[in-house]
Design a protein around this motif. Structure first.
Motif, mmCIF file in Angstrom:
data_model
loop_
_atom_site.group_PDB
_atom_site.id
_atom_site.type_symbol
_atom_site.label_atom_id
_atom_site.label_comp_id
_atom_site.label_asym_id
_atom_site.label_seq_id
_atom_site.Cartn_x
_atom_site.Cartn_y
_atom_site.Cartn_z
ATOM 1 N N ARG A 71 0.830 -1.200 0.000
ATOM 2 C CA ARG A 71 0.000 0.000 0.000
ATOM 3 C C ARG A 71 0.867 1.252 0.000
ATOM 4 O O ARG A 71 0.633 2.185 -0.777
ATOM 5 C CB ARG A 71 -0.914 0.010 1.234
ATOM 6 N N VAL A 72 1.852 1.290 0.893
ATOM 7 C CA VAL A 72 2.744 2.450 0.953
ATOM 8 C C VAL A 72 3.516 2.604 -0.352
ATOM 9 O O VAL A 72 3.655 3.719 -0.886
ATOM 10 C CB VAL A 72 3.707 2.326 2.155
ATOM 11 N N PHE A 73 4.005 1.495 -0.870
ATOM 12 C CA PHE A 73 4.756 1.490 -2.132
ATOM 13 C C PHE A 73 3.951 2.160 -3.250
ATOM 14 O O PHE A 73 4.456 3.027 -3.971
ATOM 15 C CB PHE A 73 5.085 0.035 -2.485
ATOM 16 N N HIS A 74 2.687 1.790 -3.389
ATOM 17 C CA HIS A 74 1.878 2.334 -4.467
ATOM 18 C C HIS A 74 1.531 3.805 -4.234
ATOM 19 O O HIS A 74 1.480 4.596 -5.183
ATOM 20 C CB HIS A 74 0.614 1.499 -4.664
ATOM 21 N N VAL A 75 1.310 4.190 -2.986
ATOM 22 C CA VAL A 75 1.056 5.607 -2.702
ATOM 23 C C VAL A 75 2.289 6.438 -3.020
ATOM 24 O O VAL A 75 2.191 7.522 -3.635
ATOM 25 C CB VAL A 75 0.621 5.798 -1.234
ATOM 26 N N PRO A 108 3.936 7.933 -13.313
ATOM 27 C CA PRO A 108 5.277 8.515 -13.421
ATOM 28 C C PRO A 108 6.181 7.653 -14.299
ATOM 29 O O PRO A 108 6.032 6.422 -14.335
ATOM 30 C CB PRO A 108 5.774 8.508 -11.971
ATOM 31 N N PRO A 109 7.127 8.259 -14.996
ATOM 32 C CA PRO A 109 8.107 7.455 -15.735
ATOM 33 C C PRO A 109 9.108 6.806 -14.792
ATOM 34 O O PRO A 109 9.290 7.261 -13.657
ATOM 35 C CB PRO A 109 8.794 8.491 -16.628
ATOM 36 N N VAL A 110 9.732 5.752 -15.280
ATOM 37 C CA VAL A 110 10.839 5.116 -14.567
ATOM 38 C C VAL A 110 12.140 5.612 -15.198
ATOM 39 O O VAL A 110 12.275 5.622 -16.422
ATOM 40 C CB VAL A 110 10.762 3.584 -14.661
ATOM 41 N N ALA A 111 13.088 6.043 -14.355
ATOM 42 C CA ALA A 111 14.405 6.474 -14.816
ATOM 43 C C ALA A 111 15.442 5.465 -14.333
ATOM 44 O O ALA A 111 15.569 5.237 -13.127
ATOM 45 C CB ALA A 111 14.732 7.867 -14.296
ATOM 46 N N VAL A 112 16.143 4.844 -15.263
ATOM 47 C CA VAL A 112 17.102 3.789 -14.951
ATOM 48 C C VAL A 112 18.517 4.354 -15.004
ATOM 49 O O VAL A 112 18.926 4.928 -16.022
ATOM 50 C CB VAL A 112 16.987 2.621 -15.943
ATOM 51 N N ILE A 113 19.272 4.190 -13.924
ATOM 52 C CA ILE A 113 20.672 4.614 -13.888
ATOM 53 C C ILE A 113 21.540 3.457 -14.360
ATOM 54 O O ILE A 113 21.506 2.361 -13.795
ATOM 55 C CB ILE A 113 21.081 5.033 -12.467
ATOM 56 N N THR A 114 22.307 3.690 -15.405
ATOM 57 C CA THR A 114 23.131 2.612 -15.962
ATOM 58 C C THR A 114 24.332 3.171 -16.699
ATOM 59 O O THR A 114 24.213 4.091 -17.501
ATOM 60 C CB THR A 114 22.311 1.726 -16.917
ATOM 61 N N ALA A 141 4.893 10.483 -6.774
ATOM 62 C CA ALA A 141 6.164 10.858 -7.397
ATOM 63 C C ALA A 141 5.998 11.386 -8.815
ATOM 64 O O ALA A 141 5.084 10.990 -9.540
ATOM 65 C CB ALA A 141 7.104 9.654 -7.399
ATOM 66 N N ASP A 142 6.940 12.238 -9.213
ATOM 67 C CA ASP A 142 7.051 12.664 -10.610
ATOM 68 C C ASP A 142 7.847 11.659 -11.428
ATOM 69 O O ASP A 142 7.650 11.535 -12.637
ATOM 70 C CB ASP A 142 7.758 14.029 -10.702
ATOM 71 N N VAL A 143 8.781 10.976 -10.774
ATOM 72 C CA VAL A 143 9.641 10.019 -11.468
ATOM 73 C C VAL A 143 10.110 8.975 -10.469
ATOM 74 O O VAL A 143 10.340 9.277 -9.294
ATOM 75 C CB VAL A 143 10.842 10.726 -12.140
ATOM 76 N N ILE A 144 10.236 7.729 -10.936
ATOM 77 C CA ILE A 144 10.750 6.616 -10.139
ATOM 78 C C ILE A 144 12.159 6.308 -10.633
ATOM 79 O O ILE A 144 12.358 6.035 -11.818
ATOM 80 C CB ILE A 144 9.857 5.376 -10.301
ATOM 81 N N VAL A 145 13.128 6.357 -9.737
ATOM 82 C CA VAL A 145 14.528 6.152 -10.101
ATOM 83 C C VAL A 145 14.994 4.802 -9.562
ATOM 84 O O VAL A 145 14.698 4.451 -8.413
ATOM 85 C CB VAL A 145 15.405 7.283 -9.521
ATOM 86 N N ALA A 146 15.713 4.045 -10.388
ATOM 87 C CA ALA A 146 16.240 2.755 -9.948
ATOM 88 C C ALA A 146 17.508 2.436 -10.725
ATOM 89 O O ALA A 146 17.668 2.855 -11.876
ATOM 90 C CB ALA A 146 15.216 1.639 -10.153
ATOM 91 N N GLY A 147 18.391 1.700 -10.090
ATOM 92 C CA GLY A 147 19.587 1.236 -10.764
ATOM 93 C C GLY A 147 19.291 0.072 -11.695
ATOM 94 O O GLY A 147 18.283 -0.632 -11.547
ATOM 95 N N ALA A 148 20.174 -0.146 -12.651
ATOM 96 C CA ALA A 148 19.950 -1.174 -13.660
ATOM 97 C C ALA A 148 19.836 -2.574 -13.055
ATOM 98 O O ALA A 148 19.030 -3.386 -13.508
ATOM 99 C CB ALA A 148 21.069 -1.134 -14.704
ATOM 100 N N ALA A 149 20.636 -2.881 -12.021
ATOM 101 C CA ALA A 149 20.557 -4.215 -11.416
ATOM 102 C C ALA A 149 19.204 -4.436 -10.760
ATOM 103 O O ALA A 149 18.625 -5.517 -10.850
ATOM 104 C CB ALA A 149 21.681 -4.402 -10.399
ATOM 105 N N MET A 155 11.237 13.088 -6.726
ATOM 106 C CA MET A 155 11.976 11.906 -7.153
ATOM 107 C C MET A 155 11.870 10.805 -6.099
ATOM 108 O O MET A 155 12.139 11.036 -4.927
ATOM 109 C CB MET A 155 13.442 12.265 -7.403
ATOM 110 N N LEU A 156 11.501 9.615 -6.540
ATOM 111 C CA LEU A 156 11.391 8.451 -5.661
ATOM 112 C C LEU A 156 12.411 7.418 -6.116
ATOM 113 O O LEU A 156 12.269 6.817 -7.181
ATOM 114 C CB LEU A 156 9.979 7.859 -5.748
ATOM 115 N N CYS A 157 13.443 7.205 -5.318
ATOM 116 C CA CYS A 157 14.469 6.215 -5.663
ATOM 117 C C CYS A 157 14.174 4.916 -4.944
ATOM 118 O O CYS A 157 14.030 4.887 -3.716
ATOM 119 C CB CYS A 157 15.856 6.729 -5.287
#
Length: 267
Positions: A54-58, A98-104, A63-71, A172-174
């Motif tokens: 529930r918290v994850f989806h809220v 929101p879009p997902v932004a991948v750091i790689t 967020a405007d953007v979801i940030v995550a590393g490639a792994a 930004m939500l990482c």
């Protein structure tokens, strides 16, 4: 889900409790076991529960953007964020998801997968990479995503954050993993940590929320929620107010095993 600090409340409005402050804000969201591990048998989802979801989806809806590393994207099998009816009010005036932004650095991504082919309108996936990334992979990625070059031989976290903010993606939500988290903290970019503590002991060699060189960031406790033995803790940068956009005070997926490509400094 009950508020247990500060004060108590039988039920909590999660969107209100986790509302972003005014201005750009980088928030980490992680789940960890009671003994500090961030994955079990390779995946963070094993530590989760219904309240955490529930918290994850809220948090995603806010967020405007979801940030995550490639792994993290590879191991957790990331797809695009899907619009949800409960997000309509949260996202008024913004794209439905929101879009997902991948750091790689190495661009070792499945560009034919759903993350790059099924994004909602207005939420095209973003790739945050560097000049040292293979040129042909960069050109191929640009056919499936918005590619942002943020650094020379590695992704510069401060430049990546500035590029996202300049595109109007200031909330930004990482979602990790731990190596990305450590580099963002070391660069003094993290404003909040939203931490779910799972009522599990897992042992093993799982990384902590931060996996990298020592760095110190002082945080202030904003709230603690409880649900079925899980604790949901929101910390904010020390010396700042956790204020909402409406000017009032609050009621006060996960990390995966790091790899070189997930890191800003290597890969």
């Amino acid at each position: 889900m009950r508020l247990i600090h500060p004060g108590t409340s039988a039920e909590t409005d999660l969107a209100r409790a986790y509302a972003y402050p005014a201005g750009p804000c980088l928030r980490l969201n992680m789940v960890a076991s009671a003994d500090g591990g961030t994955w079990f048998e390779g995946r963070s989802g094993e530590l989760s529960g219904s309240g955490d979801r529930r918290v994850f989806h809220v948090l995603r809806g806010l967020a405007d953007v979801i940030v995550a590393g490639a792994a993290t994207v590879r191991v957790e099998g990331y797809g695009p964020a899907r619009p949800k009816p409960s997000w309509q009010e949260l996202r008024e005036g913004r794209p439905a998801a929101p879009p997902v932004a991948v750091i790689t650095r190495g661009l070792d991504l499945d560009l034919s997968g759903p993350l790059f082919t099924e994004a909602a309108p207005g939420a095209r996936t973003i790739v945050l990479t560097c000049e040292a990334a293979p040129a042909e992979r960069r050109r191929e990625a640009a056919r499936h995503a918005e590619v942002i070059v943020a650094g020379d031989d590695r992704v510069d976290p401060a430049l990546a954050v500035r590029e996202l903010t300049a595109r109007g993606l200031g909330r930004m939500l990482c979602e990790g993993g731990p190596r990305i988290n450590a580099q963002l903290v070391a660069a003094d970019l993290v404003d909040e940590l939203c931490l779910t503590v799972s009522p599990m002991l897992i042992g093993g060699d799982s990384a902590r929320v931060l996996d990298g060189p020592s760095s110190l960031a002082r945080l202030r406790l904003a709230h603690v929620l409880q649900d079925e033995g899980f604790l949901f803790i929101r910390y904010v940068r020390d010396g700042t107010e956790a204020s909402r956009e409406d000017g009032t005070r609050p009621v006060e997926d996960g990390g995966t095993e790091p790899s070189a490509d997930d890191g800003v400094e290597a890969g």
